[in-house]
Structures are given as structure tokens and as C-alpha cells.
Design an enzyme around this catalytic site. Sequence first.
Site, PDB file in Angstrom:
ATOM      1  N   SER A 140       0.651  -1.288   0.248  1.00  0.00           N
ATOM      2  CA  SER A 140      -0.117  -0.047   0.221  1.00  0.00           C
ATOM      3  C   SER A 140       0.925   1.389   0.098  1.00  0.00           C
ATOM      4  O   SER A 140       0.373   1.824   0.497  1.00  0.00           O
ATOM      5  CB  SER A 140      -0.566   0.297   1.168  1.00  0.00           C
ATOM      6  OG  SER A 140       0.154  -0.352   2.447  1.00  0.00           O
TER       7      SER A 140
ATOM      8  N   ALA B  97       3.370   3.095  -4.703  1.00  0.00           N
ATOM      9  CA  ALA B  97       2.830   2.228  -6.387  1.00  0.00           C
ATOM     10  C   ALA B  97       1.860   1.516  -6.146  1.00  0.00           C
ATOM     11  O   ALA B  97       1.247   1.013  -7.321  1.00  0.00           O
ATOM     12  CB  ALA B  97       4.018   1.258  -7.106  1.00  0.00           C
TER      13      ALA B  97
ATOM     14  N   ALA C 152       9.186   8.752   3.029  1.00  0.00           N
ATOM     15  CA  ALA C 152       9.808  10.218   1.991  1.00  0.00           C
ATOM     16  C   ALA C 152       9.776  10.791   2.249  1.00  0.00           C
ATOM     17  O   ALA C 152       8.863  12.246   1.838  1.00  0.00           O
ATOM     18  CB  ALA C 152       8.821   9.686   0.397  1.00  0.00           C
TER      19      ALA C 152
ATOM     20  N   GLY D  30      12.283  14.006   0.579  1.00  0.00           N
ATOM     21  CA  GLY D  30      12.798  14.244   0.065  1.00  0.00           C
ATOM     22  C   GLY D  30      11.895  14.955  -1.912  1.00  0.00           C
ATOM     23  O   GLY D  30      11.339  16.138  -1.562  1.00  0.00           O
TER      24      GLY D  30
ATOM     25  N   ARG E 223      24.915   9.620  -4.522  1.00  0.00           N
ATOM     26  CA  ARG E 223      24.956   9.074  -2.891  1.00  0.00           C
ATOM     27  C   ARG E 223      25.933   8.148  -2.453  1.00  0.00           C
ATOM     28  O   ARG E 223      26.532   8.089  -1.250  1.00  0.00           O
ATOM     29  CB  ARG E 223      23.562   8.231  -3.590  1.00  0.00           C
ATOM     30  CG  ARG E 223      22.492   9.329  -2.117  1.00  0.00           C
ATOM     31  CD  ARG E 223      21.251   9.035  -1.900  1.00  0.00           C
ATOM     32  NE  ARG E 223      20.856   9.737  -1.923  1.00  0.00           N
ATOM     33  CZ  ARG E 223      19.006   9.616  -2.220  1.00  0.00           C
ATOM     34  NH1 ARG E 223      18.229   8.212  -1.905  1.00  0.00           N
ATOM     35  NH2 ARG E 223      18.810  10.493  -1.729  1.00  0.00           N
TER      36      ARG E 223
ATOM     37  N   HIS F 231      18.675   1.656   2.496  1.00  0.00           N
ATOM     38  CA  HIS F 231      17.797   2.889   2.493  1.00  0.00           C
ATOM     39  C   HIS F 231      17.313   2.723   0.843  1.00  0.00           C
ATOM     40  O   HIS F 231      15.725   2.490   0.883  1.00  0.00           O
ATOM     41  CB  HIS F 231      18.845   4.351   1.559  1.00  0.00           C
ATOM     42  CG  HIS F 231      17.587   5.294   1.518  1.00  0.00           C
ATOM     43  ND1 HIS F 231      16.695   5.949   2.456  1.00  0.00           N
ATOM     44  CD2 HIS F 231      17.327   6.424   0.433  1.00  0.00           C
ATOM     45  CE1 HIS F 231      15.461   6.542   1.621  1.00  0.00           C
ATOM     46  NE2 HIS F 231      16.349   7.143   0.559  1.00  0.00           N
TER      47      HIS F 231
ATOM     48  N   GLU G  74       9.715  -0.382  -5.656  1.00  0.00           N
ATOM     49  CA  GLU G  74      11.191  -0.325  -5.058  1.00  0.00           C
ATOM     50  C   GLU G  74      11.478  -2.209  -5.474  1.00  0.00           C
ATOM     51  O   GLU G  74      12.281  -2.817  -5.561  1.00  0.00           O
ATOM     52  CB  GLU G  74      11.412  -0.211  -4.106  1.00  0.00           C
ATOM     53  CG  GLU G  74      12.493  -0.168  -3.354  1.00  0.00           C
ATOM     54  CD  GLU G  74      13.162   0.299  -2.249  1.00  0.00           C
ATOM     55  OE1 GLU G  74      12.218   1.281  -1.095  1.00  0.00           O
ATOM     56  OE2 GLU G  74      14.120  -0.043  -1.385  1.00  0.00           O
TER      57      GLU G  74
HETATM   58  C1  SIN Z   1      15.799  11.745   0.839  1.00  0.00           C
HETATM   59  O1  SIN Z   1      15.131  12.678   0.987  1.00  0.00           O
HETATM   60  O2  SIN Z   1      16.852  11.987   0.840  1.00  0.00           O
HETATM   61  C2  SIN Z   1      14.839  10.638  -0.273  1.00  0.00           C
HETATM   62  C3  SIN Z   1      15.245  10.903  -0.940  1.00  0.00           C
HETATM   63  C4  SIN Z   1      15.579   9.531  -1.974  1.00  0.00           C
HETATM   64  O3  SIN Z   1      15.680   9.090  -1.426  1.00  0.00           O
HETATM   65  O4  SIN Z   1      14.869   9.693  -3.812  1.00  0.00           O
END
Ligand code: SIN
Length: 546
Positions: free
Chosen positions: A12, A15, A45, A47, A295, A356, A380
Site C-alpha cells: 500500500s 505504487a 519519503a 525529498g 549517493r 535505504h 522498489e
Molecule cells: C531524501 O530525501 O534524501 C531521500 C530521497 C530519495 O531517497 O530519493
Amino acid sequence: MEIKTDFLVIGSGIAGLMFAHKVSAVGSVALVTKRAIMDSNTALAQGGIASVMSEVDSFEAHINDTLASGDGLCRSDVVEMVVKQGPGRIQELIDLGVQFNLDESRRKGDETVNLALGREGGHSQKRIVHAQDMTGRELETVMVDHVRNQPNIHLYENHITIDLITHATRVRRGLVSTATDEYCCGAYVLDLETSQVRTFSAAIVLLATGGAGKVYLYTSNPDIATGDGIAMAYRAGATVANLEFVQFHPTCLYHPDAKNFLISEAVRGEGAVLVDRAGKPFMHKYHSDKDLACRDVVARAIDTELKKSGEDSVFLNISHQDPEFIRQRFPNIYSKCLSYGMDITRDPIPVVPAAHYMCGGVTTDINGRTDIDRLYAIGETACTGLHGANRLASNSLIEALVYAHKAAGQAIKALKTIDRGQVPALPAWDEVGTTDSDEVIMVAHNWDEIRRLMWNYVGIVRSDKRLARAKRRIEMIQKEINEYYWGFKVTAGLIELRNIATVAELIVKSALSRKESRGLHYNIEYPDKDERLAQTDTRFKRPLAD
Ligand code: SIN
């Protein structure tokens, strides 16, 4: 009891919710989720969603940034398709009621969407559409509302899926003798409130169970992230790929009481700098993009700094920015840190890398179909070819939205070709273990052992020796889990343990078979990239006789 549905959606997050929303226009949907509906990776989430939404940006630039981050393993047709469909999916969210932050200075006319755009590592332009630092929560809240109000969608919360049912399951259980083409026809699901196993019969099954961060001791993921979809698909005979590419987010809050709290990369996008305990920046030593390098580079740099200094964490400093701006832009991070006694408008934030995101998963085609007929995987859980060896920041939500759209279109077409009058007879759940366990300690112990050994032996920097050690241990643990699994009644803890053990085994096998360093996979014995391995996925498929 058997439940019949046109579409069975497992998971849930955004996606699963978006797919359910779309296919519910043509058929009945059972949406199964193992905790409460909001318990998903999406809801955490921070970002945002990467998409080309400004006149100074271009599809070409987003495509190139994605390919550069993916380090030679992205599928270019997938990258192009996802990037080009991005703006349409963002508009769709706005039409559904999602409220993103706006930038008044970009307003050109009443009709123009003047979204505020953030920046994150690896992006050459500002292109992160966001809702402060709670983007996922906003998406999830709006979509949960739609799903709850859709009469065609039947919601099963606190239901954990045990295994998929395929044609091969029916052959094994003597229901059919002919070996026709393999296809998926449902799943066994444990109702956590009644402890009864229910059989779901479905024309189409979608796996959208998210990632597997809980395979590692330290993770930004919530407790639900136990790789269930990947493990179930693999057991059912689907191909999985590229599981060695585990993304470690460079900046998780380091505090004894903060279990899995992320400090979004958007904070670095707004000028925050990584520093050591003495306050000295260090990223210039590792990459010309410094704190906004990809990253994999930033996480490895922090790992190196920590190993050199023996410190427990490095620090992220944004205190040079206007305090009011910080509070407005990052209200969630600001208040969480304040609850631990840190005022981020003044104090540097202690941070460490943590598991992550899984860049690999169940392999799919460009419409989200796995190599088992009628089984789809998106989000994912899937390996679509978008992320390659290292996902570009904020490309995951856009991938989930685009693939929910593509898979829903494909599944709606497929449903028309399936004769629902001829629903296959499914074997009832076999109460394999009929007694309740008297040894719950086995589950707790093995959970802990797997997560610890994966962190120590299969982390940011790997070696063949450590990987081989991990492999031996996981094999032993799996033997123990198997003996236990067939002896006692299934529980949520046992189902999840079996899944994290399977995913851990696949990560280790994948890492051992990649004899190079590329993207997120770094092995000190093969520190360089082997150009012959570009565009070569690491694939595993379980022989069905197993
Ligand atoms: C973040 O806010 O740093 C995570 C965003 C992401 O993993 O794409």
C-alpha cells in the site's frame, strides 16, 4: 475461505495505491497490506519526486543525470520513457488533489503550474517537486483517501502475504497434471487478527511491497521493509536481478532514540555541508561536486572518514542558512531534531549512512510484467532498468508512478483476455505446521543475526572474504528457518524472517558474482570497473523443482 478478485494488489505504498486506483475502473481489487494502510516506505519519503518541470531544465539533462548515476547499468529505453512521462504523472497527482510547494516567483500565468523545485545529489538542475519535507506523506494521504472511497477496492489491512500461488503450485498439489505455461493465480495471505490463512484467487497479481532495508541493522526504512515481494517472486520462479546494488543513504540521524530517521538530501540541496567533529568540511577530498555528489560517493566518503577518525558519526551543518527558511522548508526534520534536543538552525546534525533503497528486484519489462504470466511488480520491489547500479535521488517515486500507470494499462488489457468463468481451482492452504511454536526465540535470534552480519560483512565496502563468511552463515540460518517453518504454524515474524533470509542470500550471491566495483557495489579486491560488465545484470532464477 477463498476470496475471488480481478486484481490482487499486495502493498500500500504509492505504487500499489496508484495501480489499485487505476484498475478499479474496470474490475474488483483486493488491496492487501500487512500493517495499517499508511505503513509504507512512501509515507516516510521526504525529498520529493524528480521530474522536468522548468523551462531551464530538459528531458535530455534528466536522462543524462540518471544514466551517469546508474554507472553503465541503466536501460536507456526505460530511462527515456520514465523521464518523458514524468511531467504527466505529476500533473495527474495535482489533479487528484496532491498539494506541492509552489514558487510564486515562477508564476507566469494562471494556467501555469509554478512548482517550487529542489535540488539533490547527482542532479544538474533543480527538479525535485516536493511538499516541504513530507512529500511521501502528502501523496499517501491523498491516495489513501481515493482508495478508501472507491467501492471496487476491498481493503485488507493487517494481512501478510505468505506466498504466491502459481500454476506450478497447482501441479505440485495434484490439482492439475498438465504443465501448461506458468502463470500466477493468487496468493496465500495470513490474517493477523484471526491467525487464519485466506486464499486469494486473482486474474492479475501485482507485487508492490517496497524494499528490504530491514535486511540491514541500520536502515532509513520502516519495519515493514522486509523484501517480501522479492522473496515471494523468487520462490515462485520469477527472475530477480542486480540485488548487489543496495543504496546506503549518506545522512540518517545518529541518535540512540532515533530508530530510522532520515535527514533528507534536500537539506544538502539547500546548502548544508558535511563536516567532521572539528567542523571541517571533507567532501572536496572525494568529488568535485562535493556534498552534492551521487549517493554512492558520499556514503563511501563518510564511511572512510569514520574508519579513519574512529568517530561514531559525521555532522551535517545548515546553521548558516536563515533560521526561518530552515523551519519553513524542513518543518519535519526541524521538529524531530528539536525533540532530541538539537536545534538545526544552530547545531550541526550528527549523521551516519544507513541502508535505504534496493536498486535491484524482480525483473520486469517496460510494462511492469515479470517473467511469470499475470504477475506484475512495480516500485522498489521491481528491477525495471531505470536505476542501474545507483539510483539517482528522488527517481524512485517517479518510477513508481510511471510504472503504476504503465502496468495498470497493460493489466486492464490483459484482464479482457482472461476467461473469469474458468477460475482455476486453487489448493487450500496446507496447515504445514499444526502446532504453535514454543521457540519464538529462534525467530528473534535469527532476525538479529542476519541484520548484523549483513551490516558487518555486506555493507558499503565489501570483500570476497567477508562475503563468503556471510554466505556460510546465511546458509546455516536458512536451514534452521526451513526446519522451523515446516514444523510450526506461520506467524508474521516467521514469514518476514524467511523473506529477509532469502533476500540476504540473494544480495550476497549477487555481490559475490560481480567481480568489479560499480555504482553502489564496491569490493576492495576488485576496486575498478570492468568495462566488459557494462549493461550486464546479475540475474538469479530459482529452478522450479526446488
Ligand atoms: C531524501 O530525501 O534524501 C531521500 C530521497 C530519495 O531517497 O530519493
